[in-house]
Design a protein around this motif. Structure first.
Motif, PDB file in Angstrom:
ATOM      1  N   ALA A 153     -38.519   4.619 -14.696  1.00  0.00           N
ATOM      2  CA  ALA A 153     -37.509   3.563 -14.742  1.00  0.00           C
ATOM      3  C   ALA A 153     -38.123   2.261 -14.279  1.00  0.00           C
ATOM      4  O   ALA A 153     -38.985   2.243 -13.392  1.00  0.00           O
ATOM      5  CB  ALA A 153     -36.322   3.922 -13.853  1.00  0.00           C
ATOM      6  N   VAL A 154     -37.691   1.157 -14.873  1.00  0.00           N
ATOM      7  CA  VAL A 154     -38.081  -0.161 -14.394  1.00  0.00           C
ATOM      8  C   VAL A 154     -36.814  -0.957 -14.100  1.00  0.00           C
ATOM      9  O   VAL A 154     -35.895  -1.009 -14.911  1.00  0.00           O
ATOM     10  CB  VAL A 154     -38.985  -0.922 -15.391  1.00  0.00           C
ATOM     11  CG1 VAL A 154     -38.346  -1.062 -16.773  1.00  0.00           C
ATOM     12  CG2 VAL A 154     -39.357  -2.299 -14.829  1.00  0.00           C
ATOM     13  N   MET A 155     -36.755  -1.534 -12.916  1.00  0.00           N
ATOM     14  CA  MET A 155     -35.668  -2.411 -12.491  1.00  0.00           C
ATOM     15  C   MET A 155     -36.294  -3.687 -11.965  1.00  0.00           C
ATOM     16  O   MET A 155     -37.444  -3.675 -11.518  1.00  0.00           O
ATOM     17  CB  MET A 155     -34.825  -1.736 -11.412  1.00  0.00           C
ATOM     18  CG  MET A 155     -34.003  -0.563 -11.938  1.00  0.00           C
ATOM     19  SD  MET A 155     -33.543   0.639 -10.651  1.00  0.00           S
ATOM     20  CE  MET A 155     -34.976   1.704 -10.690  1.00  0.00           C
ATOM     21  N   ALA A 156     -35.558  -4.787 -11.991  1.00  0.00           N
ATOM     22  CA  ALA A 156     -36.165  -6.054 -11.596  1.00  0.00           C
ATOM     23  C   ALA A 156     -35.099  -7.065 -11.208  1.00  0.00           C
ATOM     24  O   ALA A 156     -33.921  -6.931 -11.570  1.00  0.00           O
ATOM     25  CB  ALA A 156     -37.020  -6.604 -12.735  1.00  0.00           C
ATOM     26  N   ASN A 157     -35.540  -8.075 -10.481  1.00  0.00           N
ATOM     27  CA  ASN A 157     -34.667  -9.203 -10.164  1.00  0.00           C
ATOM     28  C   ASN A 157     -34.833 -10.327 -11.180  1.00  0.00           C
ATOM     29  O   ASN A 157     -34.254 -11.403 -11.029  1.00  0.00           O
ATOM     30  CB  ASN A 157     -34.938  -9.732  -8.749  1.00  0.00           C
ATOM     31  CG  ASN A 157     -36.339 -10.338  -8.606  1.00  0.00           C
ATOM     32  OD1 ASN A 157     -37.115 -10.365  -9.554  1.00  0.00           O
ATOM     33  ND2 ASN A 157     -36.650 -10.817  -7.404  1.00  0.00           N
ATOM     34  N   ASP A 158     -35.640 -10.081 -12.210  1.00  0.00           N
ATOM     35  CA  ASP A 158     -35.966 -11.086 -13.214  1.00  0.00           C
ATOM     36  C   ASP A 158     -36.007 -10.406 -14.585  1.00  0.00           C
ATOM     37  O   ASP A 158     -36.817  -9.501 -14.814  1.00  0.00           O
ATOM     38  CB  ASP A 158     -37.324 -11.715 -12.871  1.00  0.00           C
ATOM     39  CG  ASP A 158     -37.743 -12.787 -13.842  1.00  0.00           C
ATOM     40  OD1 ASP A 158     -37.425 -13.965 -13.607  1.00  0.00           O
ATOM     41  OD2 ASP A 158     -38.398 -12.445 -14.851  1.00  0.00           O
ATOM     42  N   ASP A 159     -35.129 -10.832 -15.484  1.00  0.00           N
ATOM     43  CA  ASP A 159     -35.027 -10.181 -16.794  1.00  0.00           C
ATOM     44  C   ASP A 159     -36.329 -10.294 -17.584  1.00  0.00           C
ATOM     45  O   ASP A 159     -36.750  -9.332 -18.245  1.00  0.00           O
ATOM     46  CB  ASP A 159     -33.880 -10.793 -17.603  1.00  0.00           C
ATOM     47  CG  ASP A 159     -32.508 -10.450 -17.047  1.00  0.00           C
ATOM     48  OD1 ASP A 159     -32.419  -9.500 -16.242  1.00  0.00           O
ATOM     49  OD2 ASP A 159     -31.537 -11.133 -17.406  1.00  0.00           O
ATOM     50  N   ASP A 160     -36.957 -11.455 -17.548  1.00  0.00           N
ATOM     51  CA  ASP A 160     -38.186 -11.646 -18.321  1.00  0.00           C
ATOM     52  C   ASP A 160     -39.287 -10.702 -17.838  1.00  0.00           C
ATOM     53  O   ASP A 160     -40.004 -10.105 -18.649  1.00  0.00           O
ATOM     54  CB  ASP A 160     -38.664 -13.097 -18.203  1.00  0.00           C
ATOM     55  CG  ASP A 160     -37.768 -14.070 -18.966  1.00  0.00           C
ATOM     56  OD1 ASP A 160     -37.019 -13.608 -19.852  1.00  0.00           O
ATOM     57  OD2 ASP A 160     -37.810 -15.276 -18.661  1.00  0.00           O
ATOM     58  N   LEU A 161     -39.427 -10.565 -16.514  1.00  0.00           N
ATOM     59  CA  LEU A 161     -40.464  -9.674 -15.990  1.00  0.00           C
ATOM     60  C   LEU A 161     -40.157  -8.228 -16.335  1.00  0.00           C
ATOM     61  O   LEU A 161     -41.056  -7.467 -16.721  1.00  0.00           O
ATOM     62  CB  LEU A 161     -40.599  -9.839 -14.478  1.00  0.00           C
ATOM     63  CG  LEU A 161     -41.655  -8.950 -13.807  1.00  0.00           C
ATOM     64  CD1 LEU A 161     -43.044  -9.221 -14.370  1.00  0.00           C
ATOM     65  CD2 LEU A 161     -41.647  -9.142 -12.298  1.00  0.00           C
ATOM     66  N   ARG A 162     -38.898  -7.825 -16.216  1.00  0.00           N
ATOM     67  CA  ARG A 162     -38.534  -6.440 -16.550  1.00  0.00           C
ATOM     68  C   ARG A 162     -38.877  -6.131 -17.998  1.00  0.00           C
ATOM     69  O   ARG A 162     -39.477  -5.090 -18.311  1.00  0.00           O
ATOM     70  CB  ARG A 162     -37.047  -6.209 -16.301  1.00  0.00           C
ATOM     71  CG  ARG A 162     -36.628  -4.739 -16.508  1.00  0.00           C
ATOM     72  CD  ARG A 162     -35.130  -4.546 -16.394  1.00  0.00           C
ATOM     73  NE  ARG A 162     -34.428  -5.218 -17.464  1.00  0.00           N
ATOM     74  CZ  ARG A 162     -33.607  -6.266 -17.304  1.00  0.00           C
ATOM     75  NH1 ARG A 162     -33.395  -6.759 -16.090  1.00  0.00           N
ATOM     76  NH2 ARG A 162     -33.019  -6.828 -18.341  1.00  0.00           N
ATOM     77  N   GLU A 163     -38.525  -7.023 -18.899  1.00  0.00           N
ATOM     78  CA  GLU A 163     -38.796  -6.805 -20.315  1.00  0.00           C
ATOM     79  C   GLU A 163     -40.295  -6.844 -20.603  1.00  0.00           C
ATOM     80  O   GLU A 163     -40.803  -6.105 -21.451  1.00  0.00           O
ATOM     81  CB  GLU A 163     -38.057  -7.849 -21.146  1.00  0.00           C
ATOM     82  CG  GLU A 163     -36.538  -7.660 -21.107  1.00  0.00           C
ATOM     83  CD  GLU A 163     -35.777  -8.825 -21.710  1.00  0.00           C
ATOM     84  OE1 GLU A 163     -36.436  -9.761 -22.236  1.00  0.00           O
ATOM     85  OE2 GLU A 163     -34.541  -8.811 -21.658  1.00  0.00           O
TER      86      GLU A 163
END
Length: 504
Positions: A388-398
């Motif tokens: 799983a990948v989670m992030a506080n930044d949509d661009d970095l997650r994608e």
């Protein structure tokens, strides 16, 4: 270590112990994939043999044929690719997996030639990667049985018409570097926990860094106490083997970006006083797979000479039940001053990672990525082969997800939702380190997010969290290029992310 080279000589003429070819799935069964380079007589013989053995051409299917006419190698192994895509060629991961399945089956061979479809650099590089990933075995702990164990393939030759192309040569060279360090990560995970613990892990990394562009700094328990790293100290206080945070730094001139990687390094997890069931402890030597991936990735990035500065933080501790073990109800002060109430001592990974994330944030990198075998919830949600990948930044997650997909590491994007934070409220500390039982994967990530700092402009540093509890360790039968035991999952994603930043 297995070597890899590239050649434009006809594969059928190669003097090797075995020649690996690919098959495709058709309505009539398996047949040789295009681009095999065999003579008409040899190809016809192989196709007849595939029909006679009722081969299907499915992924992970291997057909072994001896004495194929007009083929110098005494053994031909045909590895299935599955059905050919209608509008495009086979993906890199399909080729990677088929090549690895073949070399994994050829342990004990000195030299293996491989001829697969595709001649561009990306596909040839993927074939080389897969062949090297499959040529792996962990034999360090063998005693009497070492005499019977077969060593991995010693040398792989990838045959392609584009062997003289600079891009192809570079891709094959990269594959050798990547596989060597990924297999180091596998070795770390597979090493018995009585031999690999915080101090010896740190010593292994320091020894590997000698003579490279990677510098190593080790914080022992005294340095950790001075630095206020109460999370990792609390986890490690029940063990006779104290914790360490190992910092690996690669800082090339004119770096185009700066990244920080943080790896969970619980060298053995008993659960602490909240003791795990005995059966659940058997594989807990793998709870340091995140730290192993970070170390291997940084060594790869440095050897490739990427123009990206990368700092890795290996958060190493042993979670045991000694007389001074951490208790539910304890309160610890993390790096940076936040206080945390301990609820379940088996949720230890987020505590060691919190200190690492706080340390990384203080350097204000362009992005932070942590990687950890963090929650059983991730396995329940995504199974044993997908992280799983989670992030506080949509661009970095994608971006992380796209890189992982290209590298052949299965990953799924998961959300971080605000409502889980209220379940972590504490009456005696700033917050608890656990929350509601549901959504455990997101609860753990939300805890980690508390330790992400701000950049020079006062904005949160982009951060992504990889929960690799499922794919870091393979308890089932080997498949493709993936062995039983430590997989080295995450190394390719972390390296690919640095390459992606270097290219921008």
């Amino acid at each position: 270590m297995t070597t890899v080279t590239v050649s434009d000589r006809p594969a059928g003429a190669a003097k090797a112990d075995a020649l690996v070819l690919a098959s495709v799935k058709t309505d009539g069964g398996a047949e040789l994939a295009a681009g095999h380079g065999l003579s008409k007589k040899a190809a016809a013989h192989v196709n007849v043999a595939l029909r006679n053995t009722q081969a299907g051409g499915s992924p992970d299917e291997l057909v072994r044929l001896s004495d194929v006419p007009e083929v110098a190698a005494p053994l031909v192994v045909v590895s299935g690719l599955g059905a050919a895509p209608e509008k495009s060629g086979f993906t890199a991961e399909t080729l990677r997996r088929a090549a690895g399945a073949a070399t994994r089956s050829l342990s004990g061979s000195a030299k293996v030639s491989v001829r697969f479809p595709g001649s561009d650099a990306a596909l040839v590089g993927a074939v080389a990667e897969g062949a090297l990933f499959g040529a792996y075995a962990f034999l360090e702990h063998r005693g009497e049985s070492a005499k019977r164990a077969k060593a991995p393939v010693k040398a792989v030759i990838v045959h392609t018409d584009g062997a003289k192309d600079r891009g192809v040569k570079a891709a094959v060279k990269r594959a050798g570097v990547l596989a060597g360090h990924q297999n180091y990560a596998r070795d770390l995970v597979n090493t018995a926990p009585n031999l690999l613990y915080p101090q010896t892990f740190a010593e292994s990394v320091r020894a590997r860094a000698a003579g490279t562009a990677v510098s190593v700094r080790v914080m022992d328990e005294k340095a950790l106490a001075k630095a206020g790293c109460g999370g990792i100290l609390g986890v490690g206080q029940g063990s006779a083997r104290p914790p360490r945070i190992v910092t690996l730094t690669y800082k090339p001139a004119k770096a185009r970006a700066s990244l920080a990687y943080i790896g969970k390094g619980i060298t053995f997890d008993s659960g602490g006083l909240c003791l795990k069931p005995g059966a659940s402890m058997v594989t807990m030597k793998c709870d340091m797979a995140g730290a192993a991936a970070v170390a291997a990735a940084i060594f790869t990035i440095a050897e490739l000479g990427l123009p990206v500065a990368v700092t890795g933080y290996l958060c190493l501790a042993e979670n045991m039940t000694g007389s001074n073990a951490q208790r539910p109800g304890d309160v610890v002060t993390m790096r940076g001053g936040k206080t945390v109430e301990i609820i379940n001592t088996d949720a230890e990974g987020r505590l060691v990672m919190g200190d690492g994330l706080a340390l990384a944030s203080e350097k204000q990198p362009d992005a932070i990525v942590d990687i950890a075998t963090l929650t059983g919830a991730a396995v329940m949600a995504l199974g044993h082969r997908t992280s799983a990948v989670m992030a506080n930044d949509d661009d970095l997650r994608e971006r992380v997800h796209a890189v992982a997909t290209g590298a052949g590491e299965s990953m799924w994007q998961m959300p971080l939702v605000e409502e889980v934070r209220s379940g972590m409220d504490s009456t005696v500390a700033d917050f608890k380190h656990t929350g509601d039982r549901v959504g455990g994967m997101m609860v753990a990530a939300t805890f980690l997010s508390e330790f992400i700092g701000k950049d020079k402009a006062g904005r949160l540093i982009p951060w992504a969290h990889l929960d690799i509890a499922g794919p870091a360790f393979n308890e089932s039968a080997a498949f493709g290029y993936t062995p039983k035991g430590g997989t080295g999952y995450g190394v390719r994603t972390l390296v690919g992310l640095a390459e992606d930043h270097a290219a921008k």
